[in-house]
Motif scaffolding. Structure first.
Motif, PDB file in Angstrom:
ATOM      1  N   GLY A  67       0.810  -1.211   0.000  1.00  0.00           N
ATOM      2  CA  GLY A  67       0.000   0.000   0.000  1.00  0.00           C
ATOM      3  C   GLY A  67       0.842   1.258   0.000  1.00  0.00           C
ATOM      4  O   GLY A  67       2.034   1.234   0.321  1.00  0.00           O
ATOM      5  N   TRP A  68       0.207   2.343  -0.401  1.00  0.00           N
ATOM      6  CA  TRP A  68       0.790   3.680  -0.305  1.00  0.00           C
ATOM      7  C   TRP A  68      -0.117   4.534   0.585  1.00  0.00           C
ATOM      8  O   TRP A  68      -1.339   4.492   0.453  1.00  0.00           O
ATOM      9  CB  TRP A  68       0.899   4.336  -1.683  1.00  0.00           C
TER      10      TRP A  68
ATOM     11  N   CYS B 251       5.363   3.961   1.812  1.00  0.00           N
ATOM     12  CA  CYS B 251       5.042   2.644   1.269  1.00  0.00           C
ATOM     13  C   CYS B 251       4.915   1.665   2.426  1.00  0.00           C
ATOM     14  O   CYS B 251       5.679   1.741   3.396  1.00  0.00           O
ATOM     15  CB  CYS B 251       6.143   2.205   0.319  1.00  0.00           C
ATOM     16  N   ALA B 252       3.973   0.761   2.315  1.00  0.00           N
ATOM     17  CA  ALA B 252       3.746  -0.219   3.367  1.00  0.00           C
ATOM     18  C   ALA B 252       3.647  -1.609   2.752  1.00  0.00           C
ATOM     19  O   ALA B 252       3.106  -1.777   1.648  1.00  0.00           O
ATOM     20  CB  ALA B 252       2.470   0.108   4.129  1.00  0.00           C
ATOM     21  N   ALA B 253       4.148  -2.599   3.491  1.00  0.00           N
ATOM     22  CA  ALA B 253       4.194  -3.966   2.977  1.00  0.00           C
ATOM     23  C   ALA B 253       3.543  -4.944   3.940  1.00  0.00           C
ATOM     24  O   ALA B 253       3.594  -4.761   5.151  1.00  0.00           O
ATOM     25  CB  ALA B 253       5.644  -4.379   2.730  1.00  0.00           C
TER      26      ALA B 253
ATOM     27  N   MET C  50      -6.140  -5.258   9.477  1.00  0.00           N
ATOM     28  CA  MET C  50      -6.110  -4.241   8.423  1.00  0.00           C
ATOM     29  C   MET C  50      -4.986  -3.246   8.662  1.00  0.00           C
ATOM     30  O   MET C  50      -5.143  -2.028   8.488  1.00  0.00           O
ATOM     31  CB  MET C  50      -7.450  -3.534   8.293  1.00  0.00           C
ATOM     32  N   SER C  51      -3.862  -3.770   9.067  1.00  0.00           N
ATOM     33  CA  SER C  51      -2.687  -2.929   9.266  1.00  0.00           C
ATOM     34  C   SER C  51      -1.503  -3.591   8.569  1.00  0.00           C
ATOM     35  O   SER C  51      -1.498  -4.806   8.345  1.00  0.00           O
ATOM     36  CB  SER C  51      -2.396  -2.756  10.758  1.00  0.00           C
ATOM     37  N   TYR C  52      -0.523  -2.775   8.218  1.00  0.00           N
ATOM     38  CA  TYR C  52       0.658  -3.281   7.533  1.00  0.00           C
ATOM     39  C   TYR C  52       1.778  -3.538   8.528  1.00  0.00           C
ATOM     40  O   TYR C  52       1.961  -2.811   9.495  1.00  0.00           O
ATOM     41  CB  TYR C  52       1.117  -2.272   6.472  1.00  0.00           C
ATOM     42  N   HIS C  53       2.556  -4.570   8.233  1.00  0.00           N
ATOM     43  CA  HIS C  53       3.635  -4.941   9.142  1.00  0.00           C
ATOM     44  C   HIS C  53       4.889  -4.095   8.948  1.00  0.00           C
ATOM     45  O   HIS C  53       5.618  -3.849   9.907  1.00  0.00           O
ATOM     46  CB  HIS C  53       3.999  -6.423   8.947  1.00  0.00           C
ATOM     47  N   TYR C  54       5.145  -3.681   7.726  1.00  0.00           N
ATOM     48  CA  TYR C  54       6.408  -3.003   7.434  1.00  0.00           C
ATOM     49  C   TYR C  54       6.149  -1.674   6.723  1.00  0.00           C
ATOM     50  O   TYR C  54       5.301  -1.591   5.832  1.00  0.00           O
ATOM     51  CB  TYR C  54       7.298  -3.889   6.551  1.00  0.00           C
ATOM     52  N   TRP C  55       6.950  -0.678   7.108  1.00  0.00           N
ATOM     53  CA  TRP C  55       6.782   0.663   6.550  1.00  0.00           C
ATOM     54  C   TRP C  55       8.129   1.230   6.112  1.00  0.00           C
ATOM     55  O   TRP C  55       9.164   0.963   6.731  1.00  0.00           O
ATOM     56  CB  TRP C  55       6.190   1.615   7.606  1.00  0.00           C
ATOM     57  N   GLY C  56       8.076   2.039   5.056  1.00  0.00           N
ATOM     58  CA  GLY C  56       9.260   2.769   4.654  1.00  0.00           C
ATOM     59  C   GLY C  56       9.396   4.055   5.447  1.00  0.00           C
ATOM     60  O   GLY C  56       8.535   4.401   6.270  1.00  0.00           O
TER      61      GLY C  56
END
Length: 120
Positions: free
Chosen positions: A35-36, A96-98, A105-111
């Motif tokens: 996601g962005w 950016c999220a991975a 509904m959450s991302y584990h990794y973020w830039g």
């Protein structure tokens, strides 16, 4: 641990285009929904776009639908955000999220994020 690194931000005039890239490390990149997001000064971080692991499903915030396109190249472990018809309101730090966790509904990794500035 997955590392997520964004690139491609900068300054552009209203009506112009930019393409953001997001490279994620790890052999399981192709399994991750990506996601962005963006955060403008004084505002909360907001969803911009997301793409499924296969690239077959994409979703957009209403404010960018029709102007932004998210895509991915699993062979390159990279996700892209093509931004066209940019407006000053698109000025923000883009993240950016991975690896979307469907349960939360959450991302584990973020830039770290990168700045996109659209001048009027």
């Amino acid at each position: 641990q997955v590392q997520v690194v964004e690139s491609g931000g900068g300054l552009v005039q209203a009506g112009g285009s930019l393409r953001l890239s997001c490279a994620a490390s790890g052999r399981t990149f192709s399994r991750y929904a990506m996601g962005w997001f963006r955060q403008a000064p004084g505002k909360e971080r907001e969803f911009v776009a997301a793409i499924s692991w296969s690239g077959g499903i994409a979703d957009y915030a209403g404010s960018v639908k029709g102007r932004f396109t998210i895509s991915r190249d699993n062979a390159k472990n990279t996700v892209y955000l093509q931004m066209n018809s940019l407006k000053p309101a698109d000025t923000a730090v883009y993240y950016c999220a991975a690896d979307l966790d469907i349960a939360t509904m959450s991302y584990h990794y973020w830039g770290q994020g990168l700045q996109v500035t659209v001048s009027s």
